[in-house]
Design an enzyme around this catalytic site. Structure first.
Site, PDB file in Angstrom:
ATOM      1  N   ASP A 148      -3.755  11.832  -6.474  1.00  0.00           N
ATOM      2  CA  ASP A 148      -3.825  10.775  -5.471  1.00  0.00           C
ATOM      3  C   ASP A 148      -2.487  10.083  -5.269  1.00  0.00           C
ATOM      4  OD1 ASP A 148      -5.088   8.682  -3.857  1.00  0.00           O
ATOM      5  OD2 ASP A 148      -4.891   7.421  -5.620  1.00  0.00           O
TER       6      ASP A 148
ATOM      7  N   CYS B 263       0.820  -1.205   0.000  1.00  0.00           N
ATOM      8  CA  CYS B 263       0.000   0.000   0.000  1.00  0.00           C
ATOM      9  C   CYS B 263       0.862   1.267   0.000  1.00  0.00           C
ATOM     10  CB  CYS B 263      -0.928   0.019   1.207  1.00  0.00           C
ATOM     11  SG  CYS B 263      -2.036   1.461   1.217  1.00  0.00           S
TER      12      CYS B 263
END
Length: 357
Positions: A275, A29
């Site tokens: 993002d 992640c």
């Protein structure tokens, strides 16, 4: 109300309603570390005040008659359902006749009957993060105790199917799954997932793929897809490649010639260029002090957008496949080039035939 230029290019926002807060701890992640920007805050929850400012400013800044809200994480289902119910009431209040859609990306482990009824009744599109069959998915996608999550995710998908909720798969390709392309693709076909997005893990994240392995993965998935599933199953990179052969803007920003039109708004109203670029140098401001329109059309954001073209190295400018990838995303630039070249060479004849029809 912000003064909007009538011919301004539309922009989109990834709304981080809980920041990087998540109930999982996936090994690759890229977003969990963003908690460091806020002093390691445990639960970052968007307030009603920030929510209203975001919805109002986002709608006021749009020039299109159709507006898409994208709720992202972290894990956005850590917000209570009441938060999204309020978001929809605010969308109705400020829409001024525009059609509003919502999509939400989730790891799927927190889906319940109540959530699925809400999504069905309100026409939400749900993106499910799932990397393939159980042994591949569980290689990196674990909870905070290190336990596997595949069965929880599949239960969530079963609930979505039970209630007829629209959903697609967001599959991260890592060092493990990249070696089993047919197994990955056949898994999604077996659960009749018609829309699949493949995203390679890039450096410096753990599990990042190398260029050659990524190229092989794409070629072998393409061969599976071409044999049986053209027009039945949709894979993001194949769709984007065809769009570039046709000379139209693909829906996949990494393979578009444009950049800088998809920003990220954090739980506290902070706005970043993208993002994937939530770093201090890409901070644009806070929607409590500036409007989204002002930040997304600022000189700082325009400079960020120019990286897509002005920052191209000469090797990209000289490459015969530049039209097909436009240098990919600047965060991955040149990391995966050889793999993309392998893939484009492999699909070239097919794409030419289809684009000439």
């Amino acid at each position: 109300m912000a003064v909007i230029a009538p011919f301004a290019r539309p922009f989109y926002m990834m709304a981080k309603s809980v920041g990087s807060t998540c109930n999982l701890a996936c090994g690759y992640c890229y977003y969990l570390e963003k908690a460091k920007l806020y002093g390691g805050v445990g639960r970052m929850m968007m307030s009603d005040e920030v929510l209203e400012r975001f919805v109002q400013q986002y709608l006021e800044s749009q020039t299109n008659t159709e507006v898409l809200f994208t709720w992202h994480g972290g894990e956005p289902l850590l917000q209570p359902m009441a938060f999204y119910e309020k978001a929809m009431r605010l969308q109705h209040r400020y829409s001024e006749g525009r059609h509003v859609d919502n999509c939400l990306q989730t790891n799927g482990t927190l889906l319940t009957d109540d959530w699925c009824r809400f999504f069905r009744d309100n026409g939400w599109l749900i993106g499910i993060s799932i990397d393939g069959p159980e042994h591949l998915h569980d290689a990196y996608r674990k909870n905070r105790n290190g336990d596997p999550t595949f069965r929880q995710v599949m239960h969530g998908i079963e609930l979505l199917e039970k209630y007829g909720v629209m959903w697609n798969a967001l599959a991260t390709v890592n060092t493990v799954s990249v070696e089993e392309p047919e197994a990955v693709y056949r898994f999604f076909r077996s659960i009749e997932c018609k829309y699949i997005q493949f995203t390679p893990v890039g450096p410096p994240e753990p599990g990042h793929v190398d260029a050659e392995a990524w190229g092989r993965f794409l070629c072998r998935v393409f061969d599976e897809w071409e044999r049986e599933d053209v027009g039945e199953y949709y894979v993001n990179i194949f769709e984007a490649t065809l769009a570039n052969y046709l000379g139209v803007t693909p829906g996949m920003c990494a393979m578009s010639d444009l950049c800088g039109h998809v920003g990220a708004v954090e739980w506290n109203g902070d706005v970043y260029s993208c993002d994937h670029f939530v770093f201090p140098q890409n901070y644009l401001g806070n929607l409590r002090q500036q409007t989204l329109y002002e930040m997304m059309h600022s000189e700082q954001q325009r400079a960020f957008a120019r990286q897509k073209t002005d920052g191209l190295p000469q090797t990209c400018k000289d490459c015969r496949w530049l039209f097909a990838c436009h240098g990919e995303c600047p965060r991955n630039r040149q990391c995966l080039c050889e793999g993309y070249k392998m893939y484009f060479e492999h699909v070239d004849s097919f794409m030419k035939v289809i684009s000439d029809e």
